[in-house]
Design a protein around this motif. Sequence first.
Motif, mmCIF file in Angstrom:
data_model
loop_
_atom_site.group_PDB
_atom_site.id
_atom_site.type_symbol
_atom_site.label_atom_id
_atom_site.label_comp_id
_atom_site.label_asym_id
_atom_site.label_seq_id
_atom_site.Cartn_x
_atom_site.Cartn_y
_atom_site.Cartn_z
ATOM 1 N N SER A 36 -50.985 -32.125 10.762
ATOM 2 C CA SER A 36 -52.506 -32.100 11.398
ATOM 3 C C SER A 36 -53.522 -33.193 10.421
ATOM 4 O O SER A 36 -54.037 -34.031 11.175
ATOM 5 C CB SER A 36 -52.934 -30.695 11.165
ATOM 6 O OG SER A 36 -52.193 -29.681 11.873
ATOM 7 N N GLU A 40 -55.105 -36.578 11.674
ATOM 8 C CA GLU A 40 -56.587 -36.532 11.783
ATOM 9 C C GLU A 40 -57.160 -37.917 10.963
ATOM 10 O O GLU A 40 -58.224 -38.206 11.327
ATOM 11 C CB GLU A 40 -57.393 -35.243 11.311
ATOM 12 C CG GLU A 40 -57.100 -34.111 12.196
ATOM 13 C CD GLU A 40 -57.224 -32.734 11.604
ATOM 14 O OE1 GLU A 40 -57.351 -32.007 12.369
ATOM 15 O OE2 GLU A 40 -57.157 -32.908 10.434
ATOM 16 N N ALA A 52 -55.305 -36.620 18.093
ATOM 17 C CA ALA A 52 -56.348 -35.718 18.079
ATOM 18 C C ALA A 52 -56.135 -34.273 18.387
ATOM 19 O O ALA A 52 -56.064 -33.307 18.136
ATOM 20 C CB ALA A 52 -57.905 -36.159 18.312
ATOM 21 N N ALA A 53 -55.646 -34.477 19.808
ATOM 22 C CA ALA A 53 -55.154 -33.206 20.705
ATOM 23 C C ALA A 53 -53.987 -32.537 19.930
ATOM 24 O O ALA A 53 -54.038 -31.325 19.668
ATOM 25 C CB ALA A 53 -55.091 -33.606 22.246
ATOM 26 N N ALA A 55 -52.917 -32.674 16.621
ATOM 27 C CA ALA A 55 -53.386 -32.036 15.564
ATOM 28 C C ALA A 55 -54.012 -30.767 15.944
ATOM 29 O O ALA A 55 -53.775 -29.827 15.167
ATOM 30 C CB ALA A 55 -54.482 -33.133 14.869
ATOM 31 N N ALA A 56 -54.808 -30.678 16.909
ATOM 32 C CA ALA A 56 -55.740 -29.372 17.273
ATOM 33 C C ALA A 56 -54.633 -28.486 17.756
ATOM 34 O O ALA A 56 -54.563 -27.433 17.406
ATOM 35 C CB ALA A 56 -56.771 -29.670 18.383
ATOM 36 N N ARG A 57 -53.538 -28.922 18.394
ATOM 37 C CA ARG A 57 -52.339 -27.949 18.681
ATOM 38 C C ARG A 57 -51.397 -27.481 17.597
ATOM 39 O O ARG A 57 -51.226 -26.195 17.506
ATOM 40 C CB ARG A 57 -51.523 -28.650 19.903
ATOM 41 C CG ARG A 57 -52.201 -28.776 21.239
ATOM 42 C CD ARG A 57 -51.453 -29.534 22.322
ATOM 43 N NE ARG A 57 -50.361 -28.835 22.687
ATOM 44 C CZ ARG A 57 -49.255 -29.230 23.471
ATOM 45 N NH1 ARG A 57 -49.448 -30.604 23.662
ATOM 46 N NH2 ARG A 57 -48.296 -28.562 23.837
ATOM 47 N N ARG A 59 -52.693 -27.129 14.577
ATOM 48 C CA ARG A 59 -53.502 -26.382 13.809
ATOM 49 C C ARG A 59 -53.568 -24.833 14.410
ATOM 50 O O ARG A 59 -53.435 -24.032 13.519
ATOM 51 C CB ARG A 59 -55.030 -26.886 13.692
ATOM 52 C CG ARG A 59 -54.849 -27.955 12.793
ATOM 53 C CD ARG A 59 -56.371 -28.097 11.882
ATOM 54 N NE ARG A 59 -56.280 -29.314 10.989
ATOM 55 C CZ ARG A 59 -55.658 -29.271 9.773
ATOM 56 N NH1 ARG A 59 -55.107 -28.330 9.125
ATOM 57 N NH2 ARG A 59 -55.762 -30.626 9.144
ATOM 58 N N GLU A 60 -53.492 -24.921 15.705
ATOM 59 C CA GLU A 60 -53.353 -23.606 16.320
ATOM 60 C C GLU A 60 -52.269 -22.805 15.761
ATOM 61 O O GLU A 60 -52.251 -21.657 15.725
ATOM 62 C CB GLU A 60 -53.485 -23.720 18.035
ATOM 63 C CG GLU A 60 -53.459 -22.592 18.681
ATOM 64 C CD GLU A 60 -53.317 -22.819 20.369
ATOM 65 O OE1 GLU A 60 -53.219 -21.774 20.953
ATOM 66 O OE2 GLU A 60 -53.787 -23.884 20.786
#
Length: 90
Positions: A36, A40, A52-53, A55-57, A59-60
């Motif tokens: 992630s 980022e 970016a999307a 990385a967010a997934r 992190r989830e």
Amino acid sequence: MTKSPLLTVLNDLAYVFECVAMDYLGEGKTMLDVMSTRLESEDPAYDVPGRAALAARLRECTALYRSQERARATSKLERISRELWATVSD
């Protein structure tokens, strides 16, 4: 020979799956965090579309593993992996 960014991400994601399979969740969570952060940070080795999307997934997924929701986290990782592999064949 330099790997493509997509293959770099897929290779690292495969390592996360190996960690989960061997019940090395601490290492798997650490690798998800590293992935992630690299996405980022605009690391050229991770220059994939939608970084970016992605990385967010990831992190989830990390958060789900930390909250002991292993099945949900693994299911989300599988979906991410399949989506990324689908782009390889396009």
